[in-house]
Write an enzyme that holds these catalytic residues in place. Structure first.
Site, mmCIF file in Angstrom:
data_model
loop_
_atom_site.group_PDB
_atom_site.id
_atom_site.type_symbol
_atom_site.label_atom_id
_atom_site.label_comp_id
_atom_site.label_asym_id
_atom_site.label_seq_id
_atom_site.Cartn_x
_atom_site.Cartn_y
_atom_site.Cartn_z
ATOM 1 C CB SER A 1 9.217 36.916 -6.977
ATOM 2 O OG SER A 1 9.312 35.828 -6.089
ATOM 3 C CD GLU B 1 2.001 33.339 -9.245
ATOM 4 O OE1 GLU B 1 2.891 33.340 -8.390
ATOM 5 O OE2 GLU B 1 1.651 34.362 -9.866
ATOM 6 C CG HIS C 1 6.260 32.846 -8.746
ATOM 7 N ND1 HIS C 1 5.526 33.802 -8.078
ATOM 8 C CD2 HIS C 1 7.558 33.070 -8.404
ATOM 9 C CE1 HIS C 1 6.336 34.575 -7.372
ATOM 10 N NE2 HIS C 1 7.565 34.160 -7.547
#
Length: 319
Positions: free
Chosen positions: A186, A250, A300
């Site tokens: 991330s 995602e 995610h």
């Protein structure tokens, strides 16, 4: 690699609760009901991961303090030295990566990879995630601007790694200078990409899992274009491998709620990361090897663990 099917939240919580109750019942001699945790269990020493060390280091240049974890390699040094895996978001990810390395060391000799040093980089405190500090440390400074107390401090962190952390690790262990890997998820993945595009010789291997390429209107994608232009002609003073990992869920169509679909549609993480991988692969530079994988059935959050598995394997690959 095949992706595990994420368990339903309510079912998983029920199983965990049932397992915890059974375990505590056995420890405390309770047969039924909701047993209280035995006092002697709470007074036992805290669990520790064997072979690991933890220290809070203050950076003299920036004044920031980062929590550093190091796991000693569980095996002899190869002739070229140990590979090193630097793990961002150490509070959440170091123990996972360190245990994966310990598992590798327990494999039969003919299947055992080179023993890796795992270095976690996180923040002081017991929280799994430190949102404010992550945004401060993992996001790049704005074009033509500088870091603020809230964001844009990626270069400060990378300077700390180069000036303080890497020399300490190299002083403590025989390390392989050609197998230096950084991984992040991330915002951490965003920092990994920023490192590659702005200082490609700092590491030799870069593993970015679900990198936040949407940050600041896709700033890192612009930095990628500058990187490609700056190194358009040989010779190139680096040799790097880049692994990109993204979950197949995602994107907006896979979102569980309308609100999440809006966020994912705005960020376009899967599409943007795939486009970036294609652009870098098309360069066909011998100094840059790019490998992209979309992990099926993962979103995610759930993509972080298989991303770590692949990052450790990347770190341990032969030269």
């Amino acid at each position: 690699m095949p992706a595990p099917h994420p368990a339903q939240g309510s079912t998983r919580r029920a199983l965990l609760a049932a397992g915890a109750g059974t375990s505590l019942g056995l420890l405390g001699g309770c047969a039924t009901g909701s047993p209280a945790v035995p006092a002697q269990l709470l007074q036992a020493p805290a669990a520790a991961l064997p072979g690991t060390h933890q220290q809070d280091l203050r950076d003299p240049a920036s004044g920031n303090t980062w929590r550093i974890w190091v796991q000693r390699p569980a095996g002899p040094a190869p002739a070229t030295g140990h590979p090193v895996l630097y793990v961002l978001d150490g509070n959440a990810a170091f123990a996972l990566a360190a245990q994966l390395a310990r598992n590798d060391a327990a494999r039969p000799p003919e299947l055992r990879p080179d023993a890796a040093i795992v270095v976690g980089i996180g923040h002081p405190g017991d929280a799994v995630i430190h949102p404010a500090e992550r945004q401060r440390d993992y996001t790049p400074p704005p074009p033509g601007g500088s870091a603020t107390p809230q964001a844009g401090g990626a270069d400060r962190l990378l300077d700390f790694i180069a000036r303080e952390l890497q020399p300490r690790v190299a002083q403590a262990f025989p390390v392989d200078a050609q197998r230096q890997t950084i991984t992040g998820h991330s915002f951490g993945g965003l920092c990994v990409l920023h490192a590659l595009f702005t200082r490609p010789a700092l590491f030799t291997r870069y593993a970015a899992t679900s990198p936040s390429v949407w940050w600041n209107q896709g700033q890192v994608l612009q930095t990628a274009q500058q990187f490609m232009q700056a190194h358009a002609t040989a010779p190139r003073a680096f040799s790097a491998r880049l692994h990109l990992r993204v979950g197949s869920l995602e994107h907006a169509q896979a979102a569980a709620t309308p609100a999440r679909a809006v966020v994912q549609a705005e960020r376009r993480l899967l599409d943007r990361t795939t486009t970036l991988a294609n652009q870098l692969t098309t360069l066909a530079w011998p100094e840059l090897h790019v490998q992209m994988a979309v992990l099926p059935g993962l979103d995610h959050g759930s993509v972080m663990l298989p991303g770590l598995v692949d990052a450790l394997a990347l770190a341990q690959q032969a030269r």
